[in-house]
Motif scaffolding. Structure first.
Motif, short mmCIF file in Angstrom:
data_model
loop_
_atom_site.label_atom_id
_atom_site.label_comp_id
_atom_site.label_asym_id
_atom_site.label_seq_id
_atom_site.Cartn_x
_atom_site.Cartn_y
_atom_site.Cartn_z
N ALA A 192 35.96 11.17 12.26
CA ALA A 192 35.17 11.45 11.05
C ALA A 192 33.69 11.62 11.33
CB ALA A 192 35.37 10.33 10.03
N ASP A 193 33.26 11.30 12.55
CA ASP A 193 31.84 11.46 12.91
C ASP A 193 31.53 12.80 13.55
OD1 ASP A 193 31.15 8.94 11.97
OD2 ASP A 193 31.61 7.98 13.89
N ARG A 194 32.54 13.59 13.86
CA ARG A 194 32.33 14.85 14.55
C ARG A 194 32.75 16.01 13.66
NH1 ARG A 194 32.09 13.86 20.19
NH2 ARG A 194 31.19 15.95 20.38
N THR A 195 32.01 17.09 13.73
CA THR A 195 32.25 18.26 12.88
C THR A 195 33.43 19.07 13.42
OG1 THR A 195 29.90 18.37 12.39
CG2 THR A 195 31.20 20.33 11.92
N VAL A 196 34.23 19.58 12.48
CA VAL A 196 35.32 20.49 12.82
C VAL A 196 35.03 21.83 12.16
CG1 VAL A 196 37.79 20.97 12.55
CG2 VAL A 196 37.02 18.66 13.06
N PRO A 197 35.17 22.95 12.89
CA PRO A 197 34.91 24.25 12.27
C PRO A 197 35.90 24.56 11.17
CG PRO A 197 35.87 24.53 14.44
CD PRO A 197 35.57 23.07 14.29
N ARG A 198 35.47 25.39 10.22
CA ARG A 198 36.37 25.85 9.17
C ARG A 198 37.44 26.74 9.80
NH1 ARG A 198 38.28 24.65 4.38
NH2 ARG A 198 36.24 23.67 4.12
#
Length: 707
Positions: A691-697
């Motif tokens: 939950a702390d790292r961004t995931v691309p759309r």
């Protein structure tokens, strides 16, 4: 239209790959263009009907105005994907569809365009004109609206002159008698093809000739309003029984008891809100003034901005009354425009971490819009209440300003200073003590320090989509700690398992030792829920002339992540963040009772919101349903064995590994499986949702080409 010929309302949307025209658009303002979503997809080299929002990718847009014509970068502000009438994915062979709209935010100066064209409803019988996206004077096509009763308007072209064709999509339909735009062009019907030659069939009087279809303006308004993209829309009529209305009337009467004073301030307010032509206005009555403040979305903020500048004490009373009303927006038009100008200057890598900053700034907030658009997220944040009381019990610091403080600490010095100066000016207008904002600024700085000291593991993210049998399509990103950056864009290329493994190994090798810091990069495989058991970890990338097998899951810690399940059940996003924040101290559950169905698992997980890790050890048919329930309700770590029915060696062995060490523990197990298959009998799968790292759309639906 004022200030220019009708073609001046046409914007050119160009392709990023070659600069050629992808389609047209309607200029809504100096920084806003409306076009079709499939035009944007074409401009970015995506499948025409790809449903996922493009994200922060820039699109070249050409505007025409008093300055001549110039090209400016634009980004998608609001995205309404093409959809079938039953809400499905538009595919090859579909002649008509709904949605298909995109609002673009253009980085252009205020005098780049003429005043926007008037817009009215489409009606049958209207004579309209449209232009190719190049906006060439000779490209106009004249049409007649034949029907506009539903979500689609049908248009027939004249037998002579230009016909609507490629490059016209997204263009405004200009009604010459009414001097107004009545809709957008979307598509045209082509003659039938000869089944033997593949070319167009010989002409027959029975063939459809020069028929196109578009979206009526009344339908566009409804779509934009539902998406929260109609920034200039009026609010509901003012209610005289609303307490805010009465308090505003009292405050206005006290500050401007004479009509001449109200006339002067009303003229200034009209200019600030872009209402009227800035000329003389009849002094409004006190009731009319209060009505305007409650029906124009940004009038209340603009009014208090003017009052602060003039030093009128009534500003505090106006603000107090406005807080009782639900409709007015937080920011004035000037503040809103300035914020977007500042964010357009922010590095793309920082914008990619905007969601991360929101989660850190507002950890207890509910789910945020999933449309992938920064504008939609900002609009949502603007409507949220504050995050706590100020020191003296005064008004709360708005959620949007807290988020901007967290974003600013990710920026270099000049950009950080600009965002902080903007926050300072808004806080001053709102009458909130500087000490309250200073506390939020200190929180943001502390978060930034924690982020810098935390050793963020390098990640390689790969979206894997099934193509034809035995082959897959990939999109690959690298994340060295500043957010995902895409390194592979050939979405149309398909790979066998060994070819895909070699492509991933090539990307992993390109990172180099300086990026990895002595730790093997984490490979995060992004899949839809039907592909959670895809054995990507077992794919071998050995070429004929290579010595080592190159097994992905043996060489690198490889996990799976299914953003689709979280996105489909957004109400569990706060639970997911809560569970992840307790990764080192939360509970571990083991589900091994084959008599429990997924519903019973759901009830147990709702009772144990501190559970951060689940191991599933039941037969495959039941196992997959339980795994999906765990992921959907926000359990961040789930372990199972894709190979065995029950009594899994994987589950028993992994029970001894600390949760945070599971990616490396699973990699080690896979290596042992290859070396000692009789002892290490499992085929482990680790679902890992950080939950702390961004995931691309993601775009997990298959792109389709236009018919």
């Amino acid at each position: 239209m004022d200030g220019g010929t009708p073609v001046a309302c046409v914007a050119s949307v160009r392709r990023t790959r070659d600069g050629k025209v992808a389609g047209a658009g309607l200029i809504l303002g100096a920084d806003t263009v409306l076009t079709c979503a499939h035009v944007v997809n074409d401009a970015l080299g995506r499948g025409l009907f790809e449903a996922g929002a493009p994200g922060p990718d820039e699109i070249p847009v050409e505007l025409r105005g008093p300055r001549g014509h110039d090209r400016y970068p634009a980004r998608v502000a609001h995205w309404i994907a093409p959809r079938t009438r039953d809400g499905g994915v538009v595919g090859e062979g579909d002649d008509e569809w709904l949605g298909d709209l995109a609002v673009l935010r253009v980085d252009a100066p205020g005098d780049a365009v003429h005043p926007p064209a008037r817009r009215i409803a489409m009606e049958a019988g209207q004579e309209v004109r449209t232009w190719h996206g190049s906006a060439g004077g000779a490209t106009f096509a004249d049409l007649t609206v034949k029907s506009a009763d539903g979500p689609v308007g049908y248009l027939d072209g004249e037998a002579t002159g230009m016909a609507v064709g490629p490059g016209y999509s997204g263009g405004p339909l200009w009604c010459r008698p009414d001097k107004a735009v009545v809709g957008l062009v979307v598509a045209h019907f082509m003659p039938p093809r000869d089944p033997h030659t593949g070319g167009y069939a010989a002409h027959s009087p029975q063939h459809l000739i020069r028929r196109s279809w578009g979206i009526p303006w009344q339908r566009i308004e409804a779509e934009l309003r539902a998406a929260g993209a109609f920034e200039t829309q009026d609010l509901a009529p003012a209610d005289v029984d609303d307490p805010a209305h009465g308090l505003l009337m009292e405050a206005i009467d006290g500050a401007f008891p004479f009509s001449t004073g109200r006339g002067d301030i009303a003229r200034e307010l009209a200019r600030a809100c872009g209402v009227g032509d800035g000329g003389e206005v009849t002094p409004p009555t006190i009731e009319e003034f209060a009505d305007f403040l409650l029906t124009h979305p940004r009038a209340l903020a603009a009014f208090t901005e003017i009052l602060r500048r003039k030093g009128v004490p009534a500003a505090d009373r106006i603000l107090a009354a406005g807080r009782l009303a639900r409709g007015p927006r937080l920011l004035s038009p000037r503040e809103y425009t300035r914020l977007h100008q500042l964010l357009r200057g922010v590095d793309k890598a920082v914008l990619g971490r905007f969601g991360e900053a929101v989660r850190a700034a507002l950890p207890l907030a509910a789910a945020f819009p999933g449309g992938g658009s920064l504008d939609a997220l900002l609009d949502h944040l603007e409507a949220l209440h504050g995050d706590g009381r100020s020191d003296d019990g005064g008004p709360r610091v708005p959620a949007l300003l807290r988020v901007i403080e967290y974003v600013s600490v990710l920026c270099p010095g000049p950009q950080r200073a600009g965002l902080r100066m903007w926050s300072d000016s808004v806080i001053t207008r709102l009458g909130i003590p500087r000490s309250a904002l200073a506390e939020r600024r200190s929180d943001a700085q502390e978060w930034a320090r924690e982020m810098r000291t935390r050793s963020a593991r390098v990640r390689v993210l790969v979206e894997v989509r099934r193509a034809e049998p035995g082959r897959h399509r990939l999109r690959i990103w690298c994340d060295e700690g500043a957010g995902p950056r895409q390194v592979s864009t050939a979405a149309a290329v398909s790979y066998s398992a060994s070819e895909a493994a070699r492509e991933l190994l090539r990307v992993l090798e390109s990172l180099g030792p300086s990026a990895v810091h002595g730790r093997r990069p984490l490979v995060e495989v992004l899949v839809d829920r039907t592909s959670l058991n895809l054995p990507v970890d077992e794919w071998e990338g050995r070429a004929p002339d290579e010595i080592v097998p190159g097994v992905l899951g043996v060489e690198f810690p490889l996990v799976v992540h299914c953003p689709e399940l979280l996105r489909r059940h957004e109400r569990f996003l706060p639970d997911w963040r809560h569970r992840w924040s307790r990764l080192d101290s939360g509970a571990t559950l083991v589900f091994s009772d084959a008599s429990k169905d997924p519903n019973q698992i759901y009830y147990e997980l709702m009772e144990k919101l501190d559970a951060v890790r689940v191991s599933v050890d039941v037969p495959p048919g039941l196992r997959d349903g339980i795994v999906q329930v765990c992921l959907a309700v926000g359990v961040p770590v789930v372990v199972w064995d894709r190979g065995r029915d029950e009594d899994s060696h994987v589950v028993r062995h992994m029970a001894e590994v600390a949760t945070r060490e599971l990616p490396d523990g699973v990699r080690s197990y896979r290596a042992n499986t290859m070396a000692n298959p009789l002892e290490f009998t499992g085929r482990p799968v680790l679902a890992w949702a950080d939950a702390d790292r961004t995931v691309p759309r993601l775009h997990l639906t298959e792109p389709q080409e236009s018919a």
